[in-house]
Design an enzyme around this catalytic site. Structure first.
Site, PDB file in Angstrom:
ATOM      1  N   HIS A  89      -2.466   1.182   6.897  1.00  0.00           N
ATOM      2  CA  HIS A  89      -2.614   1.057   5.466  1.00  0.00           C
ATOM      3  C   HIS A  89      -2.769   2.558   4.972  1.00  0.00           C
ATOM      4  O   HIS A  89      -3.493   3.290   5.730  1.00  0.00           O
ATOM      5  CB  HIS A  89      -3.707   0.173   5.307  1.00  0.00           C
ATOM      6  CG  HIS A  89      -4.415   0.018   3.773  1.00  0.00           C
ATOM      7  ND1 HIS A  89      -3.803  -0.750   2.922  1.00  0.00           N
ATOM      8  CD2 HIS A  89      -5.182   0.846   3.012  1.00  0.00           C
ATOM      9  CE1 HIS A  89      -4.245  -0.850   1.668  1.00  0.00           C
ATOM     10  NE2 HIS A  89      -5.152  -0.085   1.639  1.00  0.00           N
ATOM     11  N   CYS A  95       0.916  -1.109   0.102  1.00  0.00           N
ATOM     12  CA  CYS A  95       0.065   0.006   0.016  1.00  0.00           C
ATOM     13  C   CYS A  95       0.883   1.161   0.120  1.00  0.00           C
ATOM     14  O   CYS A  95       0.706   2.183  -0.779  1.00  0.00           O
ATOM     15  CB  CYS A  95      -0.832  -0.087   1.008  1.00  0.00           C
ATOM     16  SG  CYS A  95      -0.228   0.157   2.761  1.00  0.00           S
ATOM     17  N   HIS A  97      -6.134   2.247  -4.227  1.00  0.00           N
ATOM     18  CA  HIS A  97      -5.025   1.722  -3.117  1.00  0.00           C
ATOM     19  C   HIS A  97      -4.511   0.165  -3.464  1.00  0.00           C
ATOM     20  O   HIS A  97      -5.266  -0.300  -4.343  1.00  0.00           O
ATOM     21  CB  HIS A  97      -5.494   1.432  -1.693  1.00  0.00           C
ATOM     22  CG  HIS A  97      -6.710   0.700  -1.551  1.00  0.00           C
ATOM     23  ND1 HIS A  97      -6.689  -0.247  -0.564  1.00  0.00           N
ATOM     24  CD2 HIS A  97      -8.075   0.521  -2.149  1.00  0.00           C
ATOM     25  CE1 HIS A  97      -7.750  -1.142  -0.821  1.00  0.00           C
ATOM     26  NE2 HIS A  97      -8.429  -0.636  -1.749  1.00  0.00           N
TER      27      HIS A  97
END
Length: 153
Positions: A113, A61, A125
């Protein structure tokens, strides 16, 4: 009478046609940095997730966010989700703008994240289960895990 109405409609059409931007004018409007970041990021939709990945051969990520920002802005962002969350300018959820970086707590231990906000409550993402993709902040998984947002533009 019919001729007068038709003539009036044609005159108005011609008048408004001159006032409206042409396709050429519309296409020369500069695109924002945030839109360029989003365009760059969407090139990688479908790219597989790879832990520690920092290139189009596989992203995690933060690797995806850092790589995408670097391609457009030339700036090097912090490499980890936690470091991204510690720096940058804090943004309230109701003030999100395209290009802001969303931060989520998926581990139960803080920032774990990150994603790029693309507008309309959606974000881009690198998901560990499905690779680079678009999801919604309204999603039953992501919504409750939202921690905050940072602005780097």
């Amino acid at each position: 009478m019919k001729k007068i109405i038709i003539s009036s409609i044609l005159s108005l059409t011609m008048l408004f046609g001159f006032l409206a931007p042409t396709n050429t004018e519309a296409s020369t409007k500069p695109i924002s940095t945030a839109d360029n970041i989003i365009l760059e990021g969407t090139k990688y939709i479908g790219t597989k997730y790879r832990y520690g990945g920092i290139s189009p051969s596989g992203f995690d990520c933060s690797g995806f966010v850092v790589y995408t920002y670097k391609q457009i802005t030339g700036k090097t962002l912090p490499r980890s989700s936690a470091a991204i969350y510690k720096s940058g300018t804090a943004v309230k959820k109701n003030q999100l703008q395209k290009g802001d970086i969303l931060v989520f707590n998926t581990s139960g231990r803080g920032a774990s994240h990150v994603a790029i906000y693309i507008g309309n409550n959606k974000f881009l993402h690198a998901s560990s289960s499905k690779g680079v993709r678009i999801d919604s902040l309204s999603n039953s998984y992501w919504g409750p895990k939202y921690l905050g947002a940072k602005r780097y533009l």
